[in-house]
Design a protein around this motif. Structure first.
Motif, PDB file in Angstrom:
ATOM      1  N   VAL A  34       6.800  14.624  24.872  1.00  0.00           N
ATOM      2  CA  VAL A  34       7.620  14.876  23.704  1.00  0.00           C
ATOM      3  C   VAL A  34       8.613  13.734  23.591  1.00  0.00           C
ATOM      4  O   VAL A  34       9.231  13.321  24.568  1.00  0.00           O
ATOM      5  N   GLN A  37      14.504  15.079  22.808  1.00  0.00           N
ATOM      6  CA  GLN A  37      15.011  16.366  23.215  1.00  0.00           C
ATOM      7  C   GLN A  37      15.658  17.092  22.045  1.00  0.00           C
ATOM      8  O   GLN A  37      15.699  18.300  22.006  1.00  0.00           O
ATOM      9  N   THR A  52      13.178  27.920  17.332  1.00  0.00           N
ATOM     10  CA  THR A  52      12.116  27.388  16.475  1.00  0.00           C
ATOM     11  C   THR A  52      12.668  26.331  15.533  1.00  0.00           C
ATOM     12  O   THR A  52      13.704  26.530  14.896  1.00  0.00           O
ATOM     13  N   PHE A  86      11.220  28.364  26.313  1.00  0.00           N
ATOM     14  CA  PHE A  86      10.478  27.358  25.560  1.00  0.00           C
ATOM     15  C   PHE A  86      11.095  27.214  24.180  1.00  0.00           C
ATOM     16  O   PHE A  86      11.863  28.059  23.720  1.00  0.00           O
ATOM     17  N   THR A  87      10.748  26.103  23.522  1.00  0.00           N
ATOM     18  CA  THR A  87      11.120  25.853  22.132  1.00  0.00           C
ATOM     19  C   THR A  87       9.849  25.637  21.338  1.00  0.00           C
ATOM     20  O   THR A  87       8.919  24.988  21.811  1.00  0.00           O
ATOM     21  N   LEU A  89       7.982  24.090  18.041  1.00  0.00           N
ATOM     22  CA  LEU A  89       8.032  23.136  16.940  1.00  0.00           C
ATOM     23  C   LEU A  89       6.813  23.343  16.045  1.00  0.00           C
ATOM     24  O   LEU A  89       5.677  23.376  16.530  1.00  0.00           O
ATOM     25  N   THR A 100       5.561  14.112  19.321  1.00  0.00           N
ATOM     26  CA  THR A 100       4.598  14.238  20.408  1.00  0.00           C
ATOM     27  C   THR A 100       3.620  13.073  20.383  1.00  0.00           C
ATOM     28  O   THR A 100       3.327  12.519  19.317  1.00  0.00           O
ATOM     29  N   TYR A 110       1.423  22.645  25.015  1.00  0.00           N
ATOM     30  CA  TYR A 110       2.655  22.983  25.710  1.00  0.00           C
ATOM     31  C   TYR A 110       3.047  21.790  26.565  1.00  0.00           C
ATOM     32  O   TYR A 110       2.265  21.356  27.409  1.00  0.00           O
ATOM     33  N   ASN A 113       8.349  19.575  29.059  1.00  0.00           N
ATOM     34  CA  ASN A 113       9.740  19.989  28.865  1.00  0.00           C
ATOM     35  C   ASN A 113       9.847  21.289  28.079  1.00  0.00           C
ATOM     36  O   ASN A 113      10.813  21.535  27.376  1.00  0.00           O
ATOM     37  N   LYS A 114       8.835  22.128  28.232  1.00  0.00           N
ATOM     38  CA  LYS A 114       8.876  23.500  27.723  1.00  0.00           C
ATOM     39  C   LYS A 114       8.939  23.567  26.201  1.00  0.00           C
ATOM     40  O   LYS A 114       9.668  24.374  25.629  1.00  0.00           O
ATOM     41  N   THR A 115       8.169  22.711  25.554  1.00  0.00           N
ATOM     42  CA  THR A 115       8.119  22.704  24.098  1.00  0.00           C
ATOM     43  C   THR A 115       6.705  22.995  23.634  1.00  0.00           C
ATOM     44  O   THR A 115       5.777  22.266  23.971  1.00  0.00           O
ATOM     45  N   ILE A 117       4.117  23.027  20.599  1.00  0.00           N
ATOM     46  CA  ILE A 117       3.962  22.317  19.332  1.00  0.00           C
ATOM     47  C   ILE A 117       2.713  22.807  18.617  1.00  0.00           C
ATOM     48  O   ILE A 117       1.628  22.852  19.207  1.00  0.00           O
TER      49      ILE A 117
END
Length: 311
Positions: A34, A37, A52, A86-87, A89, A100, A110, A113-115, A117
């Motif tokens: 990613v 941040q 989100t 997680f976040t 996107l 990304t 996934y 960094n716990k995102t 997409i």
């Protein structure tokens, strides 16, 4: 609504290429990072527990996806006593490359960094999975039309790919909790049971879209596969994913299929029983011990994935 006819000549080549790319990606072997941040240019969605952010103009899709993630987290955090962070996107093609390095627009993934997409819109990658109709049983072709028709009569695999967010959340659960999954294939089986169980219990109308994709793969010629055993997969995981992505896809489809069998045999409790059993078993088990452990502590249908794999 009249469905668009599947044209085998038009899709056969791009379908084969797409399947190859897809299973290379889900093998987790291509580097993904990613790029930021923070998320400049994206809109923050308010009113949901899932953090989100989305590309402007995708408010409704953001609400749908955030609600699904909220529901998955509530369902499984109550069941398993754990919740990962997680976040989410939700990106259009222009923003995809800003946030990304994942090479193909449309594949949920996934990051470290716990995102999570996901794509904000239908795309050629999803559509490219429409299979050659002349290579499938007619009943399956009709099922594809029924499950994957979208507005205007086109065929798209959007309904399948949107559900893979749940698959990725399953990985977030076991990775962030640090559970010893015993086998690479067990980690994949777990997240597919996790996905199938949630859909069956909460959004059963989506089951055809979830289950038809692996059936399409399994309808292919098994004699063309280089590797088929679980031992092969465990020993050659990277090699199979990198060099034989369609072979890896066959494994994934077997786990998808097994997850349906497991849910139908044991119901929703299998996820919690498998989670608790693995969480409390820190030592590594050989195959005989693992089969006995799964049969006694979880459900015979889970043990049968190992015991009956080569039948």
């Amino acid at each position: 609504m009249k469905s668009k006819k599947i044209n085998p000549g038009r899709v056969s080549v791009r379908h084969a290429i797409a399947v190859s790319i897809f299973f290379s990606l889900i093998a987790g072997l291509l580097p993904v990072t990613v790029k930021a941040q923070s998320f400049p240019g994206l809109t923050a969605l308010e009113g949901y527990k899932t953090s989100t952010y989305f590309s402007p103009g995708n408010d409704e899709r953001a609400r749908v996806m955030a609600l699904r993630c909220d529901n998955v987290m509530k369902y499984y955090s109550e069941m398993l006593g754990f919740a990962p962070t997680f976040t989410l996107l939700i990106l259009d093609p222009q923003d995809w490359s800003r946030f990304t390095d994942f090479p193909v627009y449309g594949m949920p993934h996934y990051s470290d960094n716990k995102t999570l997409i996901v794509a904000s819109q239908d795309n050629e990658f999803w559509k490219s999975f429409v299979p050659p109709a002349d290579r499938l049983p007619e009943g399956l072709v009709q099922g594809i039309r029924d499950a994957y028709s979208v507005e205007g009569g086109d065929i798209s695999m959007a309904a399948f790919f949107d559900q893979l967010v749940i698959h990725e959340l399953g990985h977030a659960f076991h990775l962030q909790q640090g559970i010893n999954m015993q086998r690479k294939w067990m980690a994949e089986l777990f997240v597919n049971i996790f996905l199938h169980t949630y859909i069956a219990e909460n959004e059963p109308e989506l089951l055809p879209a979830l289950t038809l994709f692996p059936k399409m793969v399994l309808a292919g010629d098994r004699s063309l596969l280089k590797y088929t055993s679980l031992a092969d997969l465990e020993e050659r995981y990277d090699e199979i994913g990198q060099k034989y992505p369609q072979n890896y896809g066959w494994y994934q489809s077997r786990w998808h299929y097994s997850s349906a069998v497991i849910y139908n045999a044991g119901g929703r409790r299998v996820v919690a029983d498998l989670w608790n059993a693995l969480e409390n078993r820190k030592d590594d088990l050989d195959d005989a011990e693992l089969a006995r452990f799964l049969s006694e502590k979880v459900h015979q249908s889970v043990a049968d994935v190992l015991i009956k794999w080569n039948e």
